[in-house]
Scaffold this motif. Structure first.
Motif, short mmCIF file in Angstrom:
data_model
loop_
_atom_site.label_atom_id
_atom_site.label_comp_id
_atom_site.label_asym_id
_atom_site.label_seq_id
_atom_site.Cartn_x
_atom_site.Cartn_y
_atom_site.Cartn_z
N VAL A 74 -39.04 -6.03 -10.19
CA VAL A 74 -38.97 -6.77 -8.93
C VAL A 74 -39.81 -6.06 -7.88
N VAL A 75 -40.72 -6.81 -7.27
CA VAL A 75 -41.62 -6.25 -6.26
C VAL A 75 -41.48 -7.06 -4.97
N PRO A 76 -40.79 -6.52 -3.95
CA PRO A 76 -40.75 -7.20 -2.66
C PRO A 76 -42.03 -6.92 -1.90
N ALA A 77 -42.54 -7.91 -1.16
CA ALA A 77 -43.82 -7.71 -0.48
C ALA A 77 -43.86 -8.49 0.83
N TYR A 78 -44.41 -7.84 1.83
CA TYR A 78 -44.68 -8.51 3.11
C TYR A 78 -46.06 -8.07 3.58
N ALA A 106 -51.91 -17.19 -12.08
CA ALA A 106 -52.66 -18.15 -12.89
C ALA A 106 -52.98 -17.62 -14.28
N ASN A 107 -53.13 -16.31 -14.42
CA ASN A 107 -53.45 -15.75 -15.74
C ASN A 107 -52.44 -14.69 -16.18
N ARG A 108 -51.23 -14.74 -15.60
CA ARG A 108 -50.17 -13.81 -16.00
C ARG A 108 -48.89 -14.60 -16.28
N PRO A 109 -48.63 -14.97 -17.51
CA PRO A 109 -47.40 -15.72 -17.80
C PRO A 109 -46.14 -14.91 -17.53
N GLN A 110 -46.27 -13.60 -17.49
CA GLN A 110 -45.10 -12.76 -17.24
C GLN A 110 -44.77 -12.62 -15.76
N LEU A 111 -45.61 -13.20 -14.88
CA LEU A 111 -45.40 -13.08 -13.43
C LEU A 111 -44.72 -14.32 -12.88
N ARG A 112 -43.66 -14.10 -12.14
CA ARG A 112 -42.98 -15.17 -11.40
C ARG A 112 -43.04 -14.83 -9.93
N VAL A 113 -43.30 -15.83 -9.09
CA VAL A 113 -43.46 -15.61 -7.66
C VAL A 113 -42.43 -16.44 -6.89
N LEU A 114 -41.70 -15.77 -6.01
CA LEU A 114 -40.75 -16.42 -5.11
C LEU A 114 -41.18 -16.14 -3.68
N VAL A 142 -44.76 -0.93 -24.11
CA VAL A 142 -43.50 -0.21 -24.03
C VAL A 142 -42.29 -1.11 -24.26
N THR A 143 -42.28 -2.28 -23.62
CA THR A 143 -41.11 -3.16 -23.69
C THR A 143 -41.50 -4.58 -23.32
N ARG A 144 -40.63 -5.53 -23.62
CA ARG A 144 -40.81 -6.90 -23.13
C ARG A 144 -40.40 -6.94 -21.66
N TYR A 145 -41.24 -7.49 -20.84
CA TYR A 145 -40.96 -7.42 -19.40
C TYR A 145 -41.44 -8.68 -18.70
N GLU A 146 -40.89 -8.87 -17.51
CA GLU A 146 -41.37 -9.87 -16.58
C GLU A 146 -41.54 -9.19 -15.22
N ILE A 147 -42.37 -9.78 -14.38
CA ILE A 147 -42.54 -9.29 -13.01
C ILE A 147 -42.11 -10.40 -12.07
N VAL A 148 -41.24 -10.06 -11.14
CA VAL A 148 -40.78 -11.02 -10.13
C VAL A 148 -41.23 -10.51 -8.76
N CYS A 149 -42.23 -11.16 -8.19
CA CYS A 149 -42.71 -10.80 -6.85
C CYS A 149 -42.03 -11.71 -5.83
#
Length: 257
Positions: free
Chosen positions: A17-21, A66-74, A41-48
């Motif tokens: 999880v990456v919070p950003a402002y 657009a080119n990272r299926p493991q990335l989710r953006v909120l 290393v492991t199966r992972y997802e990124i939630v920004c």
């Protein structure tokens, strides 16, 4: 087996999880580094979680997704603060364990495997692995302010954590979501986890200079807010701590572990 079930991808073992402002210039490189650190290393997802940025962060994250299926953006509709952004990301996370990094790039994603190894070496009672910036790459005034704040906090909270403000952490998702939610609570995670009955462990990590943009905090503002927050956390700690129960099964009058 149902063919559709056979094709279903495995859930991630780790959610980052990456919070950003207002971190449009830092996030693309940071996401590349997270991928490089974890892909083998492991199966992972990124939630920004974009905390209502107004500098192009939303567009930068859309381009990255657009080119990272493991990335989710909120994205928050209104700026809500780092603690709220963290909680939004953790609630959306699909893995049982969550790692966090600040969106400014000062935390080093190469330390994520180190935190995962620390978890593998620890027992189940440890639910938070907190990064410890042994050598900070901040201004002298910011380092001194942090040392004073950490000394006061440790003396009052007895959380045995040398660096509670480090953004890179690894924790159990369910344990985090059981904690009381309030603004700036992310600065007190070790004390709150310990209040809930869990152990915490500090792990030395790297720290880097900010590459782009400016810090969202000033020393005076951080200190004034910190005093108020510390009083609130002390109030919590002086009230009844949370209970932790071990599961036991009773069958036919016999207690089984």
């Amino acid at each position: 087996m149902n063919p559709s079930l056979a094709r279903r991808p495995l859930p991630p073992a780790l959610s980052v999880v990456v919070p950003a402002y207002n971190e449009a210039d830092n996030l693309p490189a940071l996401l590349d580094e997270i991928d490089a650190a974890l892909r083998h290393v492991t199966r992972y997802e990124i939630v920004c979680v974009d905390d209502a940025s107004d500098d192009g962060t939303a567009a930068a994250l859309a381009a990255c997704a657009a080119n990272r299926p493991q990335l989710r953006v909120l994205r928050h509709r209104a700026r809500s603060g780092q603690s709220a952004a963290l909680r939004t990301g953790v609630k959306a996370a699909r893995a049982e364990w969550v790692a966090t990094l600040d969106g400014d790039g000062q935390n080093d994603p190469a330390d994520l495997p180190r935190l995962l190894q620390a978890r593998a070496d620890a027992d189940d009672s440890v639910r938070l692995f907190a990064g410890w910036r042994v050598r900070r790459e901040d201004s002298a005034s910011k380092r001194w302010a942090s040392r004073i704040a950490n000394a006061i906090r440790t003396r009052l909270l007895h959380d045995a954590t040398p660096d509670t403000g480090c953004g890179i952490k690894l924790f159990a998702r369910d344990a985090f979501l059981d904690l009381p939610a309030f603004d700036h609570m992310h600065r007190f995670l070790p004390a709150l986890m310990q209040r809930a009955g869990w152990r915490t462990l500090s792990v030395p990590v790297n720290h880097r200079p900010r590459r782009h943009g400016q810090s969202k905090y000033d020393n005076l503002g951080r200190a004034l807010v910190g005093i108020s927050d510390l009083r609130g956390v002390l109030w919590l700690l002086r009230r009844n701590p949370c209970a932790v129960a071990d599961e036991r099964i009773i069958r036919s009058g016999e207690l089984l572990s």
